[in-house]
Design a protein around this motif. Structure first.
Motif: not given
Length: 686
Positions: A300-309, A631-638
């Motif tokens: 969301e907005e370029g950042l990895m965010r976590r929702s605890q369910l 998770l970001a270094i393996g996805s959105v950062n790339l």
């Protein structure tokens, strides 16, 4: 006790230009010659022991066959480099014909398909020295399986692990354990089994009184991913003066619970190493309900965010339709939306999670099926610094597009997809300075015309500046300076104009700190003259940690490949090894200096291990790297670093059971693809 080894199959065929029949015939001739010498020696000794010295002459010997004579006498162990069943069969027959045992078959990709054959070897079955997941790099290795160790163990056969990077020998055993190799056998495969096979089991490989005092004290259970030595003793002497240790949760001290891959192992045998891998796609109007979900990660907005369910020890629910999440949170409210229309499938994630799919970069995944088989590869682009580029391509200003050479449905791509790596980014394959235009593509598609098969046709411009490339490094930098500062010409000019105006990143493979420093200066020079901020990404980057502060200050991103650097060549020599030898890993040193970091995959087969590599980075950080950052270094950062435009509503999501995507205890059960409007399921397949 000494060892001898020799290859079969493609290796001698490539060197001597002969056939498999030629190779086994030469072995038979050699062993026959050795047997004749052995028989003459036995006759000579029998006469000597009987005091029959008349006309006895000199002891029969031939230096050329000395080792093989000792093989026949049981004084030398035989190790054979041998992949395919046909070659295994040839050596087993040879062992029986000349009555000598085989200590081990190395690589032995197809051994798990012929266990009964191995049991027929002379004396006792050979050990099998395997890679854990390294496969398909040549035709002989195409049917290799990650389930081979467990299958061989079930047949009462032993295996030990051939290794890629000796620092991480234990990692080979951990991967085998993940895919079902029993814990005790996995540990033995890199300790006692190996010692016994070498004939050294009386001294090493065991913790026993009277044995060599070579011991490792691990900071966690040896089968836990990222297990790191906190002390090493050789002959009882501590080797690490001031080891850097990592604080780990208590759970790491216990044997990891691994997923159940019984069905996959069965299919590996049923389909003789080539089980179908294309996913089972659900119809567009179907609804998938994931129950007992612990967390959801989204960009969301370029950042990895976590929702605890999970709330008050009650896990949550995620509802997906046509590849999109339509509801997540409290079970009752989400289930109401799930049953409004269309068929519903329910999947229990058992405390698992949903997170963005990972991104593969750094290998020619998507441009080749088998590395050493040219007929399966796209091939290398013509480097204008070394060769004349034909006018039909546009001469020296030609820019080759990786998208034109994409090959879909390779086994490595589909295995990576099943591991949660859903998108690939690749540059044209090149061995010189000039790469070309990268592309981004789906790892699950069957062909280029399938919906969503191409994620982004053109992503970035790729070049390499390496010490062992030709011409010189200074020549390569000069070419890059001209492209960035001189007036634009031809097709290359069109794309470098986009770099100059900050519309597209320049991705440079560089490992040496000296080259990286030169690139930083070049970026500063270009920005000063053009008054435009450039988007620079350094890949490879073995020595980038030495300039972490400068890279952060100059807004240059880094993709570490390999993620745990290794000094392959001189320009890689100054790596930052990480614990226990250094407090920081290269990843943490760069992140600490505000560098945007991604991690790559060295070869196409290793893309499937990206979740392990990302998880290892998080473990090695000692909790300084959050799950979201990892998770970001393996996805959105790339994606940011490689010029992939991020549409957060179109990103693939991966559902993992038993933990999140980075958990060693979890496995991927589904991929949600809004771009392709499907949910791919990996259970209940036929």
């Amino acid at each position: 006790m000494t060892n001898t080894s020799y290859p079969t199959g493609e290796n001698p065929a490539d060197v001597y230009k002969d056939t498999r029949m030629d190779t086994i015939w030469e072995f038979r001739k050699a062993y026959n010659a050795a047997k004749q010498i052995k028989d003459k020696q036995d006759e000579y000794c029998a006469r000597a022991l009987s005091n029959d010295w008349k006309d006895l002459g000199e002891f029969p010997d031939a230096l050329q066959w000395e080792a093989l004579v000792d093989v026949l006498r049981g004084r030398v162990k035989v190790n054979v480099h041998c992949y395919e069943a046909v070659d295994l069969d040839g050596l087993v027959r040879l062992s029986n014909e000349f009555s000598f045992p085989i200590a081990a078959f190395h690589h032995a990709s197809e051994a798990y398909l012929v266990p009964d054959l191995l049991k027929k070897a002379y004396g006792k079955p050979p050990a099998i020295a395997l890679f854990a997941t390294n496969a398909r790099y040549k035709r002989e290795a195409y049917r290799a399986s990650e389930f081979a160790p467990r299958i061989l163990a079930e047949q009462g056969l032993t295996s030990d692990h051939f290794v890629l990077n000796s620092r991480y020998l234990l990692y080979e055993a951990q991967q085998a354990h993940f895919y079902g190799f029993p814990e005790n056998l996995a540990i033995a495969s890199v300790t006692s089994n190996s010692a016994d096979v070498m004939g050294m089991g009386h001294r090493i490989g065991y913790v026993k009184e009277g044995y060599d005092a070579d011991l490792v004290i691990w900071d966690s259970h040896p089968m836990a991913l990222g297990a790191t030595p906190i002390q090493v003793f050789i002959d009882g002497i501590a080797q690490l003066e001031s080891p850097f240790t990592i604080g780990k949760p208590d759970a790491f001290q216990r044997s990891p619970k691994v997923p159940n891959f019984d069905e996959e192992a069965r299919k590996a045998i049923t389909y003789e190493g080539l089980p179908p891998l294309l996913p089972q796609k659900r119809p567009l109007d179907s609804t998938i309900v994931f129950r007992n979900v612990e967390s959801v990660y989204k960009v969301e907005e370029g950042l990895m965010r976590r929702s605890q369910l999970d709330q008050a020890n009650v896990l949550g629910t995620v509802v997906a339709r046509n590849g999109r999440i339509v509801c997540y949170g409290e079970a009752e409210s989400c289930l109401v939306s799930a049953t409004e229309d269309g068929p519903v499938s329910v999947i229990d994630l058992e405390g698992g999670s949903v997170s963005p799919g990972l991104v593969s970069f750094g290998s020619p995944l998507g441009l080749e099926h088998i590395n050493q088989e040219p007929s399966t590869n796209d091939g290398n682009v013509i480097d204008p610094l070394r060769y004349t580029v034909p006018d039909v391509l546009g001469g020296d200003s030609a820019m080759i597009r990786a998208v034109d050479g994409l090959q879909y449905a390779s086994r490595d791509a589909l295995l990576a997809y099943r591991a949660g790596v859903t998108v690939g980014v690749t540059a044209p394959t090149h061995k010189g300075f000039y790469g070309g235009l990268g592309t981004s593509f789906s790892l699950s598609a069957e062909h280029k015309l399938e919906q969503g098969a191409i994620v982004q046709e053109i992503t970035a411009v790729h070049v390499s500046v390496r010490h062992f490339s030709k011409p010189s490094v200074s020549t390569q930098i000069a070419a890059l300076r001209r492209l960035l500062l001189e007036p634009s010409e031809g097709e290359a000019g069109v794309w470098f104009d986009k770099i100059k105006t900050g519309q597209m990143p320049l991705v440079v493979e560089a490992h040496s700190a000296d080259i990286i420093a030169t690139l930083i200066i070049l970026k500063q020079q270009v920005e000063a003259e053009t008054r435009q901020q450039l988007r620079f990404t350094i890949t490879g980057a073995s020595e980038a940690h030495l300039l972490a502060k400068e890279l952060g200050e100059n807004d240059i991103g880094v993709i570490l490949n390999p993620p745990r650097p290794f000094p392959y060549v001189w320009e890689d020599r100054r790596i930052l090894p990480g614990p226990p030898l250094s407090n920081n890993s290269a990843i943490m040193e760069l992140i600490h200096n505000n560098v945007v970091v991604g991690i790559g995959c060295e070869e196409i087969w290793s893309a499937r291990n990206l979740p392990f590599d990302v998880a290892w980075a998080a473990i090695e950080s000692g909790a300084r790297l959050s799950r979201e950052q990892a998770l970001a270094i393996g996805s959105v950062n790339l994606q940011k670093l490689l010029g992939v435009d991020i549409d957060e509503t179109q990103m693939d999501l991966v559902a993992a059971r038993g933990g999140d995507l980075l958990s060693f205890e979890s496995r991927v059960v589904a991929v949600l693809s809004p771009r392709q409007q499907v949910v791919d399921l990996f259970e209940g397949e036929h």
